[in-house]
Design a protein around this motif. Sequence first.
Motif, mmCIF file in Angstrom:
data_model
loop_
_atom_site.group_PDB
_atom_site.id
_atom_site.type_symbol
_atom_site.label_atom_id
_atom_site.label_comp_id
_atom_site.label_asym_id
_atom_site.label_seq_id
_atom_site.Cartn_x
_atom_site.Cartn_y
_atom_site.Cartn_z
ATOM 1 N N ARG A 316 0.830 -1.208 0.000
ATOM 2 C CA ARG A 316 0.000 0.000 0.000
ATOM 3 C C ARG A 316 0.865 1.259 0.000
ATOM 4 N NH1 ARG A 316 -2.088 -0.588 4.482
ATOM 5 N NH2 ARG A 316 -1.094 1.073 5.661
ATOM 6 N N ILE A 317 1.900 1.282 0.828
ATOM 7 C CA ILE A 317 2.781 2.452 0.877
ATOM 8 C C ILE A 317 3.503 2.618 -0.455
ATOM 9 C CG2 ILE A 317 4.850 3.401 1.962
ATOM 10 C CD1 ILE A 317 3.934 2.161 4.581
ATOM 11 N N ALA A 318 3.955 1.515 -1.058
ATOM 12 C CA ALA A 318 4.632 1.601 -2.356
ATOM 13 C C ALA A 318 3.701 2.167 -3.419
ATOM 14 C CB ALA A 318 5.139 0.210 -2.767
ATOM 15 N N ARG A 319 2.434 1.737 -3.414
ATOM 16 C CA ARG A 319 1.469 2.246 -4.394
ATOM 17 C C ARG A 319 1.196 3.725 -4.188
ATOM 18 N NH1 ARG A 319 -1.422 -2.425 -3.010
ATOM 19 N NH2 ARG A 319 -2.836 -1.155 -1.745
ATOM 20 N N GLU A 320 0.992 4.127 -2.939
ATOM 21 C CA GLU A 320 0.565 5.490 -2.647
ATOM 22 C C GLU A 320 1.717 6.490 -2.686
ATOM 23 O OE1 GLU A 320 -1.301 5.179 1.141
ATOM 24 O OE2 GLU A 320 -3.097 4.158 0.376
ATOM 25 N N GLN A 321 2.910 6.084 -2.251
ATOM 26 C CA GLN A 321 4.027 7.009 -2.136
ATOM 27 C C GLN A 321 5.092 6.809 -3.213
ATOM 28 O OE1 GLN A 321 5.586 7.029 1.867
ATOM 29 N NE2 GLN A 321 3.550 7.118 2.797
ATOM 30 N N GLY A 322 4.945 5.763 -4.036
ATOM 31 C CA GLY A 322 5.900 5.525 -5.102
ATOM 32 C C GLY A 322 7.122 4.735 -4.692
ATOM 33 N N PHE A 324 8.686 2.046 -1.136
ATOM 34 C CA PHE A 324 8.647 1.600 0.247
ATOM 35 C C PHE A 324 10.012 1.026 0.583
ATOM 36 C CE2 PHE A 324 8.184 -1.914 3.291
ATOM 37 C CZ PHE A 324 7.674 -1.213 4.370
ATOM 38 N N GLU A 325 10.597 1.505 1.667
ATOM 39 C CA GLU A 325 11.904 1.013 2.103
ATOM 40 C C GLU A 325 11.856 0.741 3.591
ATOM 41 O OE1 GLU A 325 16.684 2.110 1.810
ATOM 42 O OE2 GLU A 325 15.165 3.485 1.027
ATOM 43 N N THR A 326 12.419 -0.374 3.996
ATOM 44 C CA THR A 326 12.384 -0.742 5.404
ATOM 45 C C THR A 326 13.568 -1.643 5.731
ATOM 46 O OG1 THR A 326 10.982 -1.662 7.159
ATOM 47 C CG2 THR A 326 11.014 -2.833 5.060
ATOM 48 N N MET A 344 10.993 -1.541 -2.198
ATOM 49 C CA MET A 344 9.907 -1.990 -3.087
ATOM 50 C C MET A 344 9.432 -0.797 -3.911
ATOM 51 S SD MET A 344 6.125 -3.515 -2.093
ATOM 52 C CE MET A 344 6.772 -5.029 -1.416
ATOM 53 N N ASP A 345 9.448 -0.957 -5.235
ATOM 54 C CA ASP A 345 8.982 0.087 -6.150
ATOM 55 C C ASP A 345 7.829 -0.450 -6.989
ATOM 56 O OD1 ASP A 345 10.895 2.339 -5.780
ATOM 57 O OD2 ASP A 345 12.343 0.809 -6.342
ATOM 58 N N TYR A 357 5.400 -5.135 -8.604
ATOM 59 C CA TYR A 357 6.359 -4.428 -7.765
ATOM 60 C C TYR A 357 7.751 -5.019 -7.995
ATOM 61 C CZ TYR A 357 2.036 -3.299 -5.303
ATOM 62 O OH TYR A 357 0.756 -2.893 -4.992
ATOM 63 N N ALA A 358 8.757 -4.157 -8.030
ATOM 64 C CA ALA A 358 10.146 -4.593 -8.107
ATOM 65 C C ALA A 358 10.742 -4.538 -6.702
ATOM 66 C CB ALA A 358 10.936 -3.703 -9.055
ATOM 67 N N ASN A 359 11.313 -5.652 -6.254
ATOM 68 C CA ASN A 359 11.871 -5.753 -4.900
ATOM 69 C C ASN A 359 13.369 -6.016 -4.960
ATOM 70 O OD1 ASN A 359 9.069 -5.870 -4.211
ATOM 71 N ND2 ASN A 359 9.647 -6.815 -2.284
ATOM 72 N N ILE A 360 14.116 -5.288 -4.131
ATOM 73 C CA ILE A 360 15.549 -5.523 -3.954
ATOM 74 C C ILE A 360 15.790 -5.696 -2.458
ATOM 75 C CG2 ILE A 360 17.869 -4.629 -4.272
ATOM 76 C CD1 ILE A 360 16.859 -2.973 -6.586
ATOM 77 N N THR A 361 16.322 -6.855 -2.091
ATOM 78 C CA THR A 361 16.571 -7.164 -0.682
ATOM 79 C C THR A 361 18.051 -7.444 -0.478
ATOM 80 O OG1 THR A 361 14.361 -8.106 -0.396
ATOM 81 C CG2 THR A 361 16.020 -8.724 1.214
ATOM 82 N N LYS A 362 18.656 -6.767 0.496
ATOM 83 C CA LYS A 362 20.078 -6.935 0.791
ATOM 84 C C LYS A 362 20.254 -7.397 2.227
ATOM 85 C CE LYS A 362 24.507 -4.494 1.009
ATOM 86 N NZ LYS A 362 25.197 -3.186 0.950
#
Length: 502
Positions: A316-322, A324-326, A344-345, A357-362
Amino acid sequence: MLYILTCLTVEHDLRLVLLAALICFLSCYAAVVLTQRALVCGGMARVLWLGAAGASSGFGIWATHFIAMLAYDPGMDMGFLMEPTLVSLGVAIFVTAAGLGVATYVSGRSAVLAGGLLLAAGVTSMHYIGMSAVELPGTLFFDKTYVAASVVSAALFSTLGLICCLRPAPRAWDRALATGLMALAVVSLHFTAMAAVRIEPGPMPVSGETMLSTSVMVPLIATVAFSLLIAGLTAAVFARQAEMTANENARRFSMLLQGVKDYAIYMLDAEGRVANWNEGAERKMGFAAAEIVGQHFSRFYGAEDRAADEPERAMRIAREQGKFETEGWCHRKDGSRFWANTVMDPIHDASGALVGYANITKDITQEKSDADRLAEVTKNLDLALENMSQGLCLFDKEERLLLANRRYSEIFGFPEGGIKPGMTLREIIDLGVAVVLSDPEERQAKARDIYARRRAAIQAREVDAIVEKFSSGVSVQLYHRTLPDGSWVATYEDVSERLRSE
């Protein structure tokens, strides 16, 4: 069949027949390539590609018909009426584009069949409407058997051509076969229909002023046909090059993603299901691509986070704010976990619709451990500094304060918050003198004297203690230790009671 061959070889100029066949083949090839390009596009781009395919094939088929008609020699003068000639052109373009659109937009065999029949209907209608434009000294009649054969051959070869054209992942062989079948549909229709023609001699019903002469139509049709076909084939070439470039870029991008092993890079669909999985994700998470693709990404969260609906909140945050990072715990297949930074973009298509959504996890477990240790050391250092009996300051080589503990302000009576990092040594001395002296001139002279003595001690790199006595009765012992880079550490101790005892 023999009569059709006789019609072709005896009653037609073979040079114009070959020209008509060339135009037919080129127009069908352009239609096939542009239709296949439309299949991989969506929205308005698909409409434009289909429009180009309909225009090139429709006009090419119409040009094929009329050039072949000009090659036909009935043994008498012949001309063409303007109005039905233009109507036949419009029918060819519109119905051909409609057939390609039905076969492209609707899936299934019935759609291909309907598209093929529409394509055949366009070719057939164009031919017989064009035949109605023929004006000669007599009346035209048609053999119904040959007419039926022409319609059947057009429908059969058009449908087979569309089947080859619309195959998934078409090869060059499929494209060539589709082109040949569509061209065969046009050619078989024309010459079978021409074999059906019967002429009963009679008077010319319309004056020559209402007809298009063959001398006008030959250069006109040839020029326009080749101009349009060159434009269509050029578009087809660019489309093919664009497709090859896009495929090559996609291949390189896929190699790049698969080559990244320190990051988990994967894409989710709009509902949060894993759509693809790179090698880095497999190494970090423990899931093979076949095991995780199609599964919801909430599997990477712990039970508490899932109960708190954290996965849905992230989307939801990624959709609304463009974006999401955590940072938080990410769970592997075997149940172990690591501290991860996740970005998450949202991904949108050309029309703006959300597709995933495109996800990058490190894995930043080591970085978190180092930061926790540093925070613990810093905390202990702060406790030591704030509870030591001496005042302590650290200055850089530009005489700017980097660090000062609370005891330093207490010794000199500075107001709380009065000493801040970034202040110069002279500013601190001025503030300290202002606390005990009110006269501006006296205050300035005193500050200048104190600053000069402090600078002399620092530049001399003395480590012996300096004791300064203030009018308030407070005596302070100072130590200055200069560091190799030009900065220095100063400690301050209130020795008033000790000196009084001595």
